[in-house]
Design a protein around this motif. Structure first.
Motif, PDB file in Angstrom:
ATOM      1  N   ALA A 523       0.208  65.994  -4.806  1.00  0.00           N
ATOM      2  CA  ALA A 523       0.947  67.044  -4.112  1.00  0.00           C
ATOM      3  C   ALA A 523       2.147  67.457  -5.118  1.00  0.00           C
ATOM      4  O   ALA A 523       2.760  66.727  -5.896  1.00  0.00           O
ATOM      5  CB  ALA A 523       1.930  66.331  -2.965  1.00  0.00           C
ATOM      6  N   SER A 524       2.385  68.932  -5.208  1.00  0.00           N
ATOM      7  CA  SER A 524       3.348  69.464  -6.011  1.00  0.00           C
ATOM      8  C   SER A 524       4.247  69.870  -5.258  1.00  0.00           C
ATOM      9  O   SER A 524       3.924  70.645  -4.226  1.00  0.00           O
ATOM     10  CB  SER A 524       2.396  70.459  -6.836  1.00  0.00           C
ATOM     11  OG  SER A 524       3.390  71.182  -7.585  1.00  0.00           O
ATOM     12  N   PHE A 533       5.739  70.037   0.112  1.00  0.00           N
ATOM     13  CA  PHE A 533       4.929  69.817  -1.127  1.00  0.00           C
ATOM     14  C   PHE A 533       3.472  70.652  -0.865  1.00  0.00           C
ATOM     15  O   PHE A 533       2.857  70.475   0.483  1.00  0.00           O
ATOM     16  CB  PHE A 533       4.372  68.608  -1.242  1.00  0.00           C
ATOM     17  CG  PHE A 533       5.569  67.673  -1.804  1.00  0.00           C
ATOM     18  CD1 PHE A 533       5.711  67.497  -3.116  1.00  0.00           C
ATOM     19  CD2 PHE A 533       6.780  67.286  -0.949  1.00  0.00           C
ATOM     20  CE1 PHE A 533       6.994  66.685  -3.720  1.00  0.00           C
ATOM     21  CE2 PHE A 533       7.999  66.471  -1.432  1.00  0.00           C
ATOM     22  CZ  PHE A 533       7.914  66.423  -2.698  1.00  0.00           C
ATOM     23  N   GLN A 534       2.817  71.194  -1.720  1.00  0.00           N
ATOM     24  CA  GLN A 534       1.276  71.663  -1.662  1.00  0.00           C
ATOM     25  C   GLN A 534       0.385  70.494  -2.093  1.00  0.00           C
ATOM     26  O   GLN A 534       0.645  69.874  -3.150  1.00  0.00           O
ATOM     27  CB  GLN A 534       1.084  72.769  -2.418  1.00  0.00           C
ATOM     28  CG  GLN A 534      -0.147  73.396  -2.201  1.00  0.00           C
ATOM     29  CD  GLN A 534      -0.650  74.478  -2.977  1.00  0.00           C
ATOM     30  OE1 GLN A 534       0.204  75.203  -3.565  1.00  0.00           O
ATOM     31  NE2 GLN A 534      -1.997  74.625  -3.126  1.00  0.00           N
ATOM     32  N   ILE A 540      -0.214  71.797   3.338  1.00  0.00           N
ATOM     33  CA  ILE A 540       1.011  71.659   3.031  1.00  0.00           C
ATOM     34  C   ILE A 540       1.717  70.465   3.986  1.00  0.00           C
ATOM     35  O   ILE A 540       1.245  70.238   5.025  1.00  0.00           O
ATOM     36  CB  ILE A 540       1.819  72.850   3.643  1.00  0.00           C
ATOM     37  CG1 ILE A 540       1.397  74.201   2.729  1.00  0.00           C
ATOM     38  CG2 ILE A 540       3.286  72.806   3.336  1.00  0.00           C
ATOM     39  CD1 ILE A 540       1.227  74.243   1.278  1.00  0.00           C
ATOM     40  N   ALA A 541       2.461  69.798   3.391  1.00  0.00           N
ATOM     41  CA  ALA A 541       3.342  68.646   3.892  1.00  0.00           C
ATOM     42  C   ALA A 541       4.576  68.402   3.699  1.00  0.00           C
ATOM     43  O   ALA A 541       4.999  69.052   2.451  1.00  0.00           O
ATOM     44  CB  ALA A 541       2.470  67.287   3.704  1.00  0.00           C
ATOM     45  N   TRP A 554       6.332  65.725  -8.265  1.00  0.00           N
ATOM     46  CA  TRP A 554       4.913  65.491  -8.137  1.00  0.00           C
ATOM     47  C   TRP A 554       4.759  64.112  -7.260  1.00  0.00           C
ATOM     48  O   TRP A 554       5.489  63.141  -7.376  1.00  0.00           O
ATOM     49  CB  TRP A 554       4.009  65.158  -9.314  1.00  0.00           C
ATOM     50  CG  TRP A 554       3.982  66.514  -9.839  1.00  0.00           C
ATOM     51  CD1 TRP A 554       4.452  66.985 -10.836  1.00  0.00           C
ATOM     52  CD2 TRP A 554       2.703  67.532  -9.813  1.00  0.00           C
ATOM     53  NE1 TRP A 554       3.963  68.200 -11.361  1.00  0.00           N
ATOM     54  CE2 TRP A 554       2.830  68.526 -10.701  1.00  0.00           C
ATOM     55  CE3 TRP A 554       1.598  67.393  -8.845  1.00  0.00           C
ATOM     56  CZ2 TRP A 554       1.867  69.608 -10.613  1.00  0.00           C
ATOM     57  CZ3 TRP A 554       0.509  68.486  -9.081  1.00  0.00           C
ATOM     58  CH2 TRP A 554       0.907  69.502 -10.110  1.00  0.00           C
ATOM     59  N   LEU A 555       4.039  64.153  -6.081  1.00  0.00           N
ATOM     60  CA  LEU A 555       3.755  62.851  -5.694  1.00  0.00           C
ATOM     61  C   LEU A 555       2.303  62.645  -5.302  1.00  0.00           C
ATOM     62  O   LEU A 555       1.216  63.652  -5.532  1.00  0.00           O
ATOM     63  CB  LEU A 555       4.251  63.194  -4.039  1.00  0.00           C
ATOM     64  CG  LEU A 555       5.925  63.266  -3.682  1.00  0.00           C
ATOM     65  CD1 LEU A 555       6.032  63.457  -2.421  1.00  0.00           C
ATOM     66  CD2 LEU A 555       6.792  62.198  -4.470  1.00  0.00           C
TER      67      LEU A 555
END
Length: 712
Positions: A523-524, A533-534, A540-541, A554-555
């Motif tokens: 996720a960015s 985050f995308q 999307i979240a 970032w995740l």
């Protein structure tokens, strides 16, 4: 071999033993329809020792739950005067009690599939018994499919015995060319009382009141069916505060074994018992002393959505056959009473049988099982309920992303290693690829297999859980939740032959390892959208604004929900941008802009659907590239591209009326989206107006073709 005179046992199943044994001799396959209380689970395997009594003629019996497997093995061993692990043993995940003398093995359903990995022909097995097959777990369906495949291709002498209490056996008998034998049960009359509508918002309060009423009005121990652990603990808390005059025992799958065992045994001082249980208590187990059942009519199912790649735990109404099973628990030992917390009208409107789990399960493990056996088309196997096409397609695509399958959909060397591990392919890929940090990967996999030990007590950072696990393990003061995680981790360490590691962890290392399991959930952070985050899968979240991970760029997301429009992140770990380098793909990309009905060619530096850099190219894509681009666009934007299709919507209503107990009950635009590669007409990529061509398709014909194919 110990001898036991089964004719002296006072159980209904004994009356038909001669017929069962004779048919087993004569037939390949047999279906035994035995009512509750018949004694089939304990007596039939013991009776079969008369036919199969050498070391190369083992009897394998599948049970849907670990508690049932262990308790049935215990009961059979008691009947022949032995300890478990001699003539009769069991195998469940991470626990085995067998010996060289073991003739009957009671196993949980997934274990048989693993046994067939090392011995595809089941050379030392004479018969496989599928107990409680009416529960229709995915493991049972897969085990039957694989056992039947073995029987048809290499072991015509292998016997299959399907045992059930409420199974609709006509189709099964026809497909297996099996005889059907019926046995009466030992069932006393059960008085059914419909207690009215249940407001799910007040389930704990209303159930506790019903329990107190039953304590006052009825005699005997009480078994209460609740949908899940949360409801059980809530009712337990209310009853304890009310100081009811009975001992309260919870019973659910995550409970420690000794507590589950205590729940099904008589109270040592003879006190009255209240057992608060999930569906675990529906079948196989006899809970001594139960004369009253209180049934909320609810259960929790894990539902997998291939469009979001997420499982969600949903509370659902039980079917008529499940209600019958539950009520029957009150009449096993004497006449009983069942309070149903719904109306008689609702009872009549319930579906007759439960849906097979294969219809709403994640099929990644199934697809890997088949690939490991070089079965590329699931239709080569016998399925009582075919696996849904959309979920098979998703599973296949995920396994390619996890490097378990190649582009030809054949298993890779990585896939073979993954298949040997007793976990989901996502976690298996992480373990296989983490040779330099295996101990951390083991702790991480173990934590992800259990419920969050810090649920609602900490932020989303999974590294907090790992660090706490290591601290508590090093200090030898693991609590209940972490003990479960450590038990799994210990089994993995034995498997990989490594020692425990309690060093401090680097959160970024966890994020990188998670990316091996969840490459579609890298996720960015979105610019200008705090805590949003995308994901690399295109969705999307969001994470809580106050969460420490909200400021990360970032995740990797391990756990989230599938809310419409935007998911909520529950567990994640930060990713160091430097660690992204091996994950970056520099590739030529072709996209279909369906609004403009044109194709765009670009050179992209990306991680999945996250484009870090893109340069448009003045090039014309070929037909294959165009077709892939159309399919991908439909899969991602099915709601926009397919929504105007009235023909589809009308036909959908028609098939739902006649297919309520199949995968088509849940068919929608998303189903069409994910199966696009199966129905998109050849050559459509070369049409001038592609959107118009799609809208002019006869989607009733498309769906009919998909239904006829049903799986592949």
């Amino acid at each position: 071999m110990p001898k036991i005179d089964l004719s002296q046992i006072n159980l209904p199943i004994v009356d038909i033993l001669p017929e069962v044994l004779q048919k087993i001799k004569e037939e390949q396959n047999l279906i035994l329809n035995a009512e509750a209380g018949a004694g089939k689970s304990t007596i039939i395997p013991l009776a079969l020792l008369e036919l199969f009594n050498s070391k190369r003629q083992k009897i394998i019996m599948l049970e849907p739950r670990r508690l049932a497997a262990k308790s049935i093995a215990q009961r059979m061993s008691q009947l022949i005067g032995e300890e478990v692990g001699n003539t009769i043993g069991y195998r469940i995940r991470f626990e085995t009690r067998i010996s060289e003398n073991t003739q009957i093995e009671v196993v949980t359903e997934g274990i048989l599939n693993k046994m067939m990995d090392s011995d595809p022909e089941l050379k030392e097995v004479a018969i496989v018994i599928f107990d409680e097959f009416h529960e229709r777990s995915i493991h049972a369906d897969v085990a039957l499919a694989l056992a039947r495949y073995t029987q048809q291709n290499s072991r015509p002498d292998l016997k299959l015995l399907i045992m059930s209490a409420t199974l609709n056996q006509q189709l099964l008998a026809t497909e297996l060319k099996a005889k059907v034998i019926a046995s009466k049960g030992r069932q006393y009359p059960v008085d059914i009382e419909y207690a009215g509508n249940l407001d799910q918002r007040l389930i704990a309060e209303l159930t506790a009141e019903q329990v107190k009423k039953a304590l006052k009005d009825d005699k005997g121990d009480i078994l209460v069916f609740l949908p899940g652990q949360g409801e059980i603990l809530a009712v337990q808390d209310l009853l304890r505060k009310s100081k009811v005059k009975a001992e309260i025992y919870p019973l659910f799958g995550q409970l420690a074994w000794h507590k589950q065992w205590a729940a099904i045994q008589p109270h040592p001082q003879g006190k009255r018992k209240i057992v608060l249980a999930t569906s675990i208590a529906e079948t196989s187990l006899t809970i001594e002393g139960i004369k009253v059942v209180i049934d909320t009519g609810l259960k929790k199912n894990s539902i997998f959505d291939p469009n979001t790649a997420l499982n969600s735990l949903k509370t659902q109404a039980i079917s008529q056959d499940e209600a019958t099973q539950r009520a029957g628990r009150a009449g096993r030992l004497a006449p009983g009473k069942c309070y149903r917390m719904w109306t008689e009208i609702e009872q009549n409107n319930k579906s007759s049988h439960r849906l097979a789990e294969i219809l709403h399960a994640d099929l990644a493990s199934l697809k890997l099982d088949l690939a490991a056996r070089n079965i590329h088309e699931s239709k080569r196997l016998f399925w009582l309920t075919p696996p849904p096409l959309d979920k098979l397609i998703y599973a296949e695509n995920l396994l390619i992303q996890l490097e378990a399958l190649d582009d030809n959909k054949s298993i890779t060397e990585t896939g073979k290693q993954m298949h040997q591990l007793p976990c989901h392919p996502r976690l298996a890929h992480m373990l296989v690829k983490s040779t330099e940090n295996l101990s951390l990967a083991i702790d991480l996999a173990s934590l992800l297999e259990e419920k969050d030990p810090l649920y609602k007590k900490a932020g989303a950072d999974i590294s907090e859980r790992i660090q706490l696990l290591r601290i508590l393990r090093g200090e030898k003061r693991l609590g209940r939740n972490f003990k479960k995680i450590e038990k799994i981790a210990q089994a993995y360490r034995v498997l990989f032959k490594i020692d425990e590691d309690n060093k401090e962890v680097d959160p970024y290392s966890i994020g990188f390892l998670l990316a091996m399991a969840y490459p579609d959930r890298i996720a960015s952070a979105k610019r200008g959208n705090n805590a949003q985050f995308q994901l690399s899968n295109g969705s999307i979240a969001a994470i809580g604004h106050k969460d420490e991970l909200a400021d990360e760029s970032w995740l990797t997301v391990a756990n989230m929900d599938a809310r419409a429009g935007m998911g909520k992140i529950f567990l994640a770990a930060p990713l160091n941008p430097k660690d992204l380098m091996p994950l970056l793909k520099n590739r030529r990309n072709v996209r279909w802009d369906f609004d403009e009905d044109e194709f765009i060619v670009s050179q992209d530096l990306s991680i999945g659907n996250i484009r870090l850099k893109s340069e448009e190219l003045d090039e014309e894509p070929d037909s294959a590239e165009k077709r892939k681009a159309i399919i991908r666009a439909i899969q991602l934007h099915y709601d926009e591209i397919l929504n105007p299709i009235a023909d589809f919507l009308n036909f959908l209503e028609e098939i739902k009326e006649t297919n309520l107990e199949t995968e088509y009950a849940d068919m929608d635009l998303a189903y069409l989206g994910i199966t696009a590669e199966k129905w998109l007409p050849e050559g459509i990529e070369n049409e001038e107006n592609i959107v118009k061509c799609i809208h002019e398709l006869s989607f009733s014909d498309v769906l009919k073709n998909l239904i006829n194919r049903s799986h592949y």
